[in-house]
Design an enzyme around this catalytic site. Sequence first.
Site, short mmCIF file in Angstrom:
data_model
loop_
_atom_site.label_atom_id
_atom_site.label_comp_id
_atom_site.label_asym_id
_atom_site.label_seq_id
_atom_site.Cartn_x
_atom_site.Cartn_y
_atom_site.Cartn_z
N ASP A 84 0.84 -1.19 0.00
CA ASP A 84 0.00 0.00 0.00
C ASP A 84 0.87 1.24 0.00
O ASP A 84 1.79 1.34 0.82
CB ASP A 84 -0.86 0.04 1.28
N LYS A 102 -8.11 0.71 -4.98
CA LYS A 102 -9.29 0.14 -4.33
C LYS A 102 -10.57 0.89 -4.69
O LYS A 102 -10.57 2.11 -4.83
CB LYS A 102 -9.13 0.21 -2.81
N GLY A 136 -5.20 -2.99 8.81
CA GLY A 136 -4.82 -1.85 9.65
C GLY A 136 -4.60 -2.18 11.11
O GLY A 136 -4.56 -1.28 11.94
N ARG A 153 -6.17 -20.47 6.98
CA ARG A 153 -6.39 -21.85 7.47
C ARG A 153 -7.80 -22.32 7.13
O ARG A 153 -8.01 -23.48 6.77
CB ARG A 153 -6.17 -21.92 8.98
N GLY A 161 -2.91 -7.59 8.17
CA GLY A 161 -2.28 -7.82 9.46
C GLY A 161 -0.81 -8.17 9.40
O GLY A 161 -0.16 -8.28 10.44
N GLY A 176 -0.37 -3.74 3.93
CA GLY A 176 -1.05 -2.44 3.93
C GLY A 176 -0.27 -1.46 4.76
O GLY A 176 0.72 -0.89 4.33
N SER A 177 -0.72 -1.30 6.01
CA SER A 177 -0.10 -0.30 6.88
C SER A 177 1.27 -0.73 7.36
O SER A 177 2.05 0.09 7.84
CB SER A 177 -1.03 -0.07 8.08
#
Lengths: 198, 295
Positions: free
Chosen positions: B25, B82, B154, B166, B215, B236-237
Site C-alpha cells: 500500500d 481500491k 490496519g 487456514r 495484518g 497495507g499499513s
Amino acid sequence: MRIGVLAIQGDVREHLRHTERAGAEAVEVRLPRDLENTQGLIMPGGESTTIGMLMAEYGLIDALRERTRDGRYPIYGTCAGLILLAKDVVGKSPARLGYVDIEASRNAYGRQVASFEVGLDIPALGGEPFPAVFIRAPKIGRMGPGVTPLASYQGDVVMAEQGPYLVSAFHPEMSADIRIHQYFLKKVEQWSTVHGVS
Amino acid sequence: MQEQRGTYNVKSGLAEMLKGGVIMDVTTPEQAAIAERAGAVAVMALERVPADIRKAGGVARMADPRIVKSIQEAVSIPVMAKVRIGHFVEAQVLEALEVDYIDESEVLTPADDQYHIDKWQFNVPFVCGARDLGEALRRIGEGAAMIRTKGEPGTGNVVEAVRHLRAVNAQIRQVVATPEAELADLAKELRAPLDLVKKVKELGRLPVVNFSAGGVATAADAALMMQLGADGIFVGSGIFKSQNPEKTARAIVRATLHYNDPKVIAEVSEDVGEAMPGLEMATLEAKDRMQDRGI
C-alpha cells in the site's frame, strides 16, 4: 535431463509443470547451489525489476555467468525473462544477464487493459497456431545480426534465439500446449552433445 | 486469429505473474518509489493506509485520480487501486485510468450492502477479499481473477489473516475429500457455485491466485503466511506505519522469497526498527471489523 526454473517470483509452478510434461526433471532455483546438475534454465515471467534485483543480491547473476562461460548452458527467458536476457533495455533497466543481442522495451503494449491472447504462427514448431498470452508484455526493438527471429506479431518479433539462448515476449506456460518447452529441451540436448560434453 | 483482450486467462494471468511477491500500500509517488526499490511486485495506490482509515473514521472512498496517476508515473511495476464494495462507477473510473488491478475492498466503506460489482463487465481484472472458501468462490463467480484472504486490515495483528487462510485451506481439503455425488450439497453449505466447487476438487486448490492480506507487519509474518500456503503477500499499513519503511519493505520482500529458509528470515529481520503498533482483536468493536463487510 534436469532443468532449473528460476523461482524468485512469478509463474514458476506452471513452468515446472510444463517442463516435466515435456519430459525433463524440473527443479526450483532460488540460490546458486540450486543450479548444480542442471543442464539449462528457464526464467519465468514476473516483475523483471524485482527478479533482477533479487538474482543479483543472492549471487545468481554471478553464478550464471560462471555456468554459461563455455557457452553450453541454454537459457529460455519468457516475458520478464526476456528482459533479463536482453543486451539493452529501454528506460529503467534491471540487473540482468544481457546475453541476447536485442533491445527490449518493458510493458511496451501498454498497461494491463491492453494485455491479450492470440494464436501465433511459429514455423519452427509447425502445426497449429500456438496459444500465446501477452501480459504487460515487452517488445523487441533493435535486433543484432546473430539473432534469429522465430515468430512475429503485428510487425514485432515476439520470439527469437541466439546460440543457446531463447526468448519470448509471451507466456507459453499458460495453456496446455507444451511445444515450446519441448523445443527448448531439444535445444538443451543439442547444446550439451553437439557442442561438447555436458 | 484475432487477438482477445480482457479474457479471464489474461486477467488471472497477471495475478499469476505476481506470485511469490509482495504488494504494498502506498499513498504518494515517493512511497511507491521506495516500494519498487525494495522489490515490491506491485503497489496499491490509496489516499490513506488502513490504519489511518481506522483512525479517521467516516466514509472511506476511492482515491483521488490525481494520486493514482502520480503513482502510475512514478513506477513501472503494476499499480492497483481500491473501490468500495459494489461501487461499479468507481471501478469504471479506475478502468478509465488504466490501473492494472482493481481491489473491491472491505477497507473502504461499502457502497452496496447486497451486491458486489459484476466484474465480468470489465476488461481490467479484480481482486477481492475472502474469509473462507465459500466467500472466495462467490467472488470468483462474480468475475474476480485473484483472491486475497481478508485478515483484519490496519491492525498489524496477523491472527485473522492466519485464521482466514487456514479456513480456506481446511475447506479445500474437505472439498477434495468429498465424493462427487455429495458435492452439490457441500456447495449449498458453502453458498458457492457448484461448478467452482467442482473445479476446486479437480485442482486441489483455488482456481485463481490467493494472496494473504490484513495484518502482516513483519518479515516473519510474511514467511508465516507463505508457509501456510499463500501465493504472495499484501502489506497495507505494515510498511509505512513502521519506524523504518525502507528496511521493513526490503525485509518483507526477502522473507517472502526465502520463506522456507529461517536463516535468511533471521538475517533480514535484524535491525529493521519497530514494526507498526498493533491492535488486539478483542479491543475492536463489531462496527470496526472491516472483514465482516461484503461477505
